[in-house]
Design a protein around this motif. Structure first.
Motif, PDB file in Angstrom:
ATOM      1  N   LEU A 118      33.601  43.583  39.706  1.00  0.00           N
ATOM      2  CA  LEU A 118      31.978  42.475  40.606  1.00  0.00           C
ATOM      3  C   LEU A 118      31.889  41.881  40.818  1.00  0.00           C
ATOM      4  CD1 LEU A 118      29.150  43.595  39.777  1.00  0.00           C
ATOM      5  CD2 LEU A 118      29.229  42.667  37.871  1.00  0.00           C
ATOM      6  N   LYS A 119      32.869  40.612  40.238  1.00  0.00           N
ATOM      7  CA  LYS A 119      32.854  38.979  40.765  1.00  0.00           C
ATOM      8  C   LYS A 119      32.966  38.974  42.261  1.00  0.00           C
ATOM      9  CE  LYS A 119      33.975  37.124  36.597  1.00  0.00           C
ATOM     10  NZ  LYS A 119      35.108  36.387  35.518  1.00  0.00           N
ATOM     11  N   CYS A 120      33.586  39.664  42.552  1.00  0.00           N
ATOM     12  CA  CYS A 120      33.806  40.139  44.385  1.00  0.00           C
ATOM     13  C   CYS A 120      33.071  40.659  45.229  1.00  0.00           C
ATOM     14  CB  CYS A 120      35.822  40.528  44.674  1.00  0.00           C
ATOM     15  SG  CYS A 120      36.539  39.227  43.634  1.00  0.00           S
ATOM     16  N   TYR A 121      32.479  41.457  44.309  1.00  0.00           N
ATOM     17  CA  TYR A 121      30.756  42.668  45.036  1.00  0.00           C
ATOM     18  C   TYR A 121      30.103  41.338  45.541  1.00  0.00           C
ATOM     19  CZ  TYR A 121      26.753  44.932  45.233  1.00  0.00           C
ATOM     20  OH  TYR A 121      26.056  45.590  45.859  1.00  0.00           O
ATOM     21  N   VAL A 122      29.805  40.652  44.127  1.00  0.00           N
ATOM     22  CA  VAL A 122      28.990  39.909  44.623  1.00  0.00           C
ATOM     23  C   VAL A 122      29.499  38.281  45.797  1.00  0.00           C
ATOM     24  CG1 VAL A 122      27.777  37.360  43.472  1.00  0.00           C
ATOM     25  CG2 VAL A 122      28.471  40.011  41.796  1.00  0.00           C
ATOM     26  N   LEU A 123      30.568  37.979  45.610  1.00  0.00           N
ATOM     27  CA  LEU A 123      31.219  37.489  47.000  1.00  0.00           C
ATOM     28  C   LEU A 123      30.794  38.251  48.065  1.00  0.00           C
ATOM     29  CD1 LEU A 123      32.961  35.483  48.119  1.00  0.00           C
ATOM     30  CD2 LEU A 123      35.121  36.906  47.284  1.00  0.00           C
ATOM     31  N   CYS A 124      31.519  39.052  48.092  1.00  0.00           N
ATOM     32  CA  CYS A 124      31.221  40.083  49.554  1.00  0.00           C
ATOM     33  C   CYS A 124      29.292  39.992  50.170  1.00  0.00           C
ATOM     34  CB  CYS A 124      32.041  41.221  49.004  1.00  0.00           C
ATOM     35  SG  CYS A 124      32.094  41.898  50.990  1.00  0.00           S
ATOM     36  N   VAL A 125      28.766  40.323  49.174  1.00  0.00           N
ATOM     37  CA  VAL A 125      27.183  40.275  49.450  1.00  0.00           C
ATOM     38  C   VAL A 125      26.733  38.706  50.175  1.00  0.00           C
ATOM     39  CG1 VAL A 125      25.184  40.421  48.317  1.00  0.00           C
ATOM     40  CG2 VAL A 125      26.794  42.489  48.006  1.00  0.00           C
ATOM     41  N   ILE A 126      27.451  38.126  49.661  1.00  0.00           N
ATOM     42  CA  ILE A 126      27.273  36.574  49.584  1.00  0.00           C
ATOM     43  C   ILE A 126      27.762  36.207  51.303  1.00  0.00           C
ATOM     44  CG2 ILE A 126      26.847  33.829  49.205  1.00  0.00           C
ATOM     45  CD1 ILE A 126      24.801  35.606  47.470  1.00  0.00           C
ATOM     46  N   ASP A 127      28.539  36.285  51.210  1.00  0.00           N
ATOM     47  CA  ASP A 127      29.880  36.740  52.397  1.00  0.00           C
ATOM     48  C   ASP A 127      29.494  36.837  53.648  1.00  0.00           C
ATOM     49  OD1 ASP A 127      32.129  35.026  53.631  1.00  0.00           O
ATOM     50  OD2 ASP A 127      33.179  37.469  53.450  1.00  0.00           O
ATOM     51  N   MET A 128      28.692  37.736  53.915  1.00  0.00           N
ATOM     52  CA  MET A 128      27.876  39.018  54.474  1.00  0.00           C
ATOM     53  C   MET A 128      26.594  38.120  55.158  1.00  0.00           C
ATOM     54  SD  MET A 128      28.349  42.600  53.490  1.00  0.00           S
ATOM     55  CE  MET A 128      27.799  42.944  55.202  1.00  0.00           C
ATOM     56  N   THR A 129      25.325  37.066  54.047  1.00  0.00           N
ATOM     57  CA  THR A 129      24.726  36.519  54.161  1.00  0.00           C
ATOM     58  C   THR A 129      25.202  35.489  55.478  1.00  0.00           C
ATOM     59  OG1 THR A 129      24.797  34.991  52.302  1.00  0.00           O
ATOM     60  CG2 THR A 129      23.890  36.835  52.084  1.00  0.00           C
ATOM     61  N   GLY A 130      26.681  34.467  55.658  1.00  0.00           N
ATOM     62  CA  GLY A 130      26.740  33.588  56.532  1.00  0.00           C
ATOM     63  C   GLY A 130      26.724  32.417  55.987  1.00  0.00           C
ATOM     64  N   VAL A 131      26.679  32.355  54.382  1.00  0.00           N
ATOM     65  CA  VAL A 131      26.334  30.923  53.670  1.00  0.00           C
ATOM     66  C   VAL A 131      28.372  30.849  53.280  1.00  0.00           C
ATOM     67  CG1 VAL A 131      24.104  30.830  53.869  1.00  0.00           C
ATOM     68  CG2 VAL A 131      25.901  31.955  51.605  1.00  0.00           C
ATOM     69  N   LEU A 132      28.670  31.341  54.168  1.00  0.00           N
ATOM     70  CA  LEU A 132      30.005  30.524  52.841  1.00  0.00           C
ATOM     71  C   LEU A 132      30.924  30.882  54.239  1.00  0.00           C
ATOM     72  CD1 LEU A 132      30.666  33.170  50.407  1.00  0.00           C
ATOM     73  CD2 LEU A 132      29.475  30.777  49.618  1.00  0.00           C
ATOM     74  N   SER A 133      32.272  29.323  53.934  1.00  0.00           N
ATOM     75  CA  SER A 133      32.987  29.732  55.354  1.00  0.00           C
ATOM     76  C   SER A 133      34.220  29.788  54.739  1.00  0.00           C
ATOM     77  CB  SER A 133      33.262  28.069  54.474  1.00  0.00           C
ATOM     78  OG  SER A 133      34.158  28.002  52.974  1.00  0.00           O
ATOM     79  N   ARG A 134      35.273  30.227  55.642  1.00  0.00           N
ATOM     80  CA  ARG A 134      36.442  30.772  55.530  1.00  0.00           C
ATOM     81  C   ARG A 134      37.198  30.665  54.317  1.00  0.00           C
ATOM     82  NH1 ARG A 134      39.429  31.671  60.822  1.00  0.00           N
ATOM     83  NH2 ARG A 134      37.339  32.000  62.509  1.00  0.00           N
ATOM     84  N   LYS A 135      37.125  29.734  53.495  1.00  0.00           N
ATOM     85  CA  LYS A 135      37.532  29.093  52.015  1.00  0.00           C
ATOM     86  C   LYS A 135      36.752  30.323  51.121  1.00  0.00           C
ATOM     87  CE  LYS A 135      40.699  24.966  53.640  1.00  0.00           C
ATOM     88  NZ  LYS A 135      40.162  24.054  53.672  1.00  0.00           N
ATOM     89  N   LYS A 136      35.837  30.700  51.671  1.00  0.00           N
ATOM     90  CA  LYS A 136      34.409  31.191  50.659  1.00  0.00           C
ATOM     91  C   LYS A 136      34.091  30.580  49.790  1.00  0.00           C
ATOM     92  CE  LYS A 136      35.489  34.788  52.068  1.00  0.00           C
ATOM     93  NZ  LYS A 136      34.803  35.684  53.375  1.00  0.00           N
ATOM     94  N   GLU A 137      34.023  28.828  50.614  1.00  0.00           N
ATOM     95  CA  GLU A 137      33.200  28.179  49.943  1.00  0.00           C
ATOM     96  C   GLU A 137      31.726  27.760  50.430  1.00  0.00           C
ATOM     97  OE1 GLU A 137      35.452  24.590  50.451  1.00  0.00           O
ATOM     98  OE2 GLU A 137      36.823  24.850  49.009  1.00  0.00           O
ATOM     99  N   PHE A 138      30.491  27.547  49.796  1.00  0.00           N
ATOM    100  CA  PHE A 138      28.944  27.054  50.151  1.00  0.00           C
ATOM    101  C   PHE A 138      29.508  26.345  51.250  1.00  0.00           C
ATOM    102  CE2 PHE A 138      28.493  29.261  46.634  1.00  0.00           C
ATOM    103  CZ  PHE A 138      27.992  30.858  46.272  1.00  0.00           C
TER     104      PHE A 138
END
Length: 150
Positions: A70-90
């Motif tokens: 579930l945590k990684c699902y949330v990451l996936c969704v937020i990543d699709m919005t384009g607000v995360l870097s390659r390192k998955k930081e906001f």
């Protein structure tokens, strides 16, 4: 040569028009936003293995601490919005821009206020899934009645 100059002029003209665009008018409608959320959901559920029940429970504020998919699902969704870097930081500079483009006007202030209230949360977590999940959980806590998720 002249054709190339005309093409360059056209590109510059398009760029100027895009820069003049009012982001509030570029925002999605609620119906468009809901379709976008469904697209995110369809992409991220199989990728992460999160359960449909756990994902649905996010909408009512259920954020279990022991559900890694579930945590990684949330990451996936937020990543699709384009607000995360390659390192998955906001990427702070993209937060407002993307909120104004992706979110319907009635959700924009909630999201931006939530980010302002929760911007220190990501610094507390090394794991990208935890970092994003607990930031979203914090945002939910700022105004549960306005919260929605894919």
């Amino acid at each position: 040569m002249k054709q190339n100059q005309i093409s360059n002029f056209a590109l510059v003209l398009v760029a100027i028009l895009l820069l003049q665009m009012d982001y509030a008018k570029a925002a999605l409608s609620m119906k468009q936003f809901e379709k976008t959320l469904q697209m995110f959901r369809n992409a991220c559920l199989p990728k992460t293995g999160a359960s449909v029940e756990a994902v649905d429970a996010l909408k009512i504020g259920t954020f279990p601490d022991d559900d890694k998919p579930l945590k990684c699902y949330v990451l996936c969704v937020i990543d699709m919005t384009g607000v995360l870097s390659r390192k998955k930081e906001f990427i702070e500079s993209k937060m407002e821009t993307q909120a104004r483009v992706i979110l319907p006007p009635e959700l924009q202030e909630f999201a931006l206020n939530g980010w302002d209230s929760c911007r220190t949360v990501p610094k507390q977590y090394k794991d990208p899934c935890d970092r994003v999940y607990y930031t979203v959980k914090c945002t939910h806590g700022t105004n549960p009645s306005k919260f929605t998720f894919a």
